[in-house]
Design a protein around this motif. Structure first.
Motif, mmCIF file in Angstrom:
data_model
loop_
_atom_site.group_PDB
_atom_site.id
_atom_site.type_symbol
_atom_site.label_atom_id
_atom_site.label_comp_id
_atom_site.label_asym_id
_atom_site.label_seq_id
_atom_site.Cartn_x
_atom_site.Cartn_y
_atom_site.Cartn_z
ATOM 1 N N SER A 1 39.655 46.675 28.335
ATOM 2 C CA SER A 1 38.414 47.017 28.744
ATOM 3 C C SER A 1 38.591 48.294 29.673
ATOM 4 O O SER A 1 39.109 47.434 31.001
ATOM 5 C CB SER A 1 36.999 46.005 29.405
ATOM 6 O OG SER A 1 35.951 46.982 29.213
ATOM 7 N N ASN B 1 38.117 50.535 32.746
ATOM 8 C CA ASN B 1 37.028 50.786 33.870
ATOM 9 C C ASN B 1 37.486 52.311 33.770
ATOM 10 O O ASN B 1 36.095 52.730 34.097
ATOM 11 C CB ASN B 1 36.958 50.597 34.239
ATOM 12 C CG ASN B 1 35.961 49.867 36.131
ATOM 13 O OD1 ASN B 1 36.742 50.943 36.898
ATOM 14 N ND2 ASN B 1 34.805 49.938 35.977
ATOM 15 N N GLY C 1 41.477 48.174 33.753
ATOM 16 C CA GLY C 1 40.719 47.599 33.339
ATOM 17 C C GLY C 1 40.539 45.615 33.178
ATOM 18 O O GLY C 1 41.757 45.481 34.234
ATOM 19 N N THR C 2 40.538 45.015 32.000
ATOM 20 C CA THR C 2 41.129 44.687 32.317
ATOM 21 C C THR C 2 42.435 43.829 31.029
ATOM 22 O O THR C 2 42.211 44.703 30.007
ATOM 23 C CB THR C 2 39.636 43.359 31.392
ATOM 24 O OG1 THR C 2 39.451 43.643 30.573
ATOM 25 C CG2 THR C 2 38.581 43.266 33.036
ATOM 26 N N TYR C 3 42.141 42.285 31.092
ATOM 27 C CA TYR C 3 43.759 42.030 30.122
ATOM 28 C C TYR C 3 43.719 40.297 29.888
ATOM 29 O O TYR C 3 43.214 39.611 30.895
ATOM 30 C CB TYR C 3 44.747 42.154 30.725
ATOM 31 C CG TYR C 3 46.042 41.952 30.152
ATOM 32 C CD1 TYR C 3 46.859 40.573 30.290
ATOM 33 C CD2 TYR C 3 45.991 42.774 29.069
ATOM 34 C CE1 TYR C 3 47.838 40.194 29.468
ATOM 35 C CE2 TYR C 3 47.637 42.159 28.326
ATOM 36 C CZ TYR C 3 48.237 41.357 28.376
ATOM 37 O OH TYR C 3 49.785 40.417 28.170
ATOM 38 N N SER D 1 40.968 37.325 30.673
ATOM 39 C CA SER D 1 40.563 37.613 31.939
ATOM 40 C C SER D 1 39.550 38.987 32.576
ATOM 41 O O SER D 1 39.860 39.666 31.543
ATOM 42 C CB SER D 1 41.660 37.226 33.629
ATOM 43 O OG SER D 1 40.592 37.981 34.639
ATOM 44 N N ALA D 2 39.097 38.336 33.113
ATOM 45 C CA ALA D 2 37.706 38.971 33.903
ATOM 46 C C ALA D 2 37.735 40.209 34.308
ATOM 47 O O ALA D 2 36.558 40.668 34.689
ATOM 48 C CB ALA D 2 36.596 38.871 33.309
ATOM 49 N N ALA D 3 38.599 39.727 35.191
ATOM 50 C CA ALA D 3 38.649 40.688 36.697
ATOM 51 C C ALA D 3 39.441 41.547 36.109
ATOM 52 O O ALA D 3 40.444 42.182 35.265
ATOM 53 C CB ALA D 3 40.182 39.639 36.895
ATOM 54 N N LEU D 4 39.169 42.862 36.977
ATOM 55 C CA LEU D 4 40.094 44.342 36.752
ATOM 56 C C LEU D 4 40.616 44.338 37.484
ATOM 57 O O LEU D 4 41.297 43.256 38.535
ATOM 58 C CB LEU D 4 39.022 44.713 37.468
ATOM 59 C CG LEU D 4 37.613 45.600 36.547
ATOM 60 C CD1 LEU D 4 36.814 46.568 37.796
ATOM 61 C CD2 LEU D 4 37.843 45.518 35.598
ATOM 62 N N GLN D 5 42.594 44.752 36.846
ATOM 63 C CA GLN D 5 43.029 44.480 36.997
ATOM 64 C C GLN D 5 44.094 45.843 36.762
ATOM 65 O O GLN D 5 43.331 47.210 36.230
ATOM 66 C CB GLN D 5 44.598 43.700 36.262
ATOM 67 C CG GLN D 5 44.001 42.325 36.352
ATOM 68 C CD GLN D 5 45.075 41.412 35.389
ATOM 69 O OE1 GLN D 5 46.039 41.878 35.525
ATOM 70 N NE2 GLN D 5 44.417 40.994 34.235
#
Length: 121
Positions: free
Chosen positions: A30, A32, A99-101, A104-108
């Motif tokens: 996803s 961002n 984005g996410t990977y 995990s829903a955390a943005l990286q």
């Protein structure tokens, strides 16, 4: 595996133009935002331009009016059109995708390998 593939750097005379492109692999689930940072020799990496998922753009003051960032969501690609280039634009330009990977829903932050832009006077 996450991959950002950059292209478009090179050598250009002052006043010339270059277009950078960066395509993100499907591993980034996803997105961002997508953008370009640059780092000149002996300097810190700085934001050049960024476009959010909603289409909002941000530019460094030094490139406003000369650089234009755009994206093709379907192609997962971000572009940076650079016009009226100046010698002070010389730097390594790095693609950045937030984005996410995986699960995990955390943005990286994901980074490309960098592409050299050299503007001669």
């Amino acid at each position: 595996q996450v991959q950002l593939v950059e292209s478009g750097g090179g050598l250009v005379q002052a006043g010339g133009s270059l277009r950078l492109s960066c395509t993100a692999s499907a591993g980034i689930f996803s997105i961002n935002s997508m953008g370009w940072y640059r780092q000149a020799p002996g300097e810190q990496r700085e934001l050049a331009a960024r476009v959010s998922n909603g289409g909002t753009t941000n530019y460094a003051d030094s490139v406003k009016g000369r650089f234009t960032i755009s994206r093709d969501i379907a192609k997962r690609t971000v572009y940076l059109q650079m016009n009226s280039l100046k010698p002070e634009d010389t730097a390594v330009y790095y693609c950045n995708v937030v984005g996410t990977y995986g699960y995990s829903a955390a943005l990286q932050h994901f980074w490309g390998q960098g592409t050299q832009v050299t503007v001669s006077s």
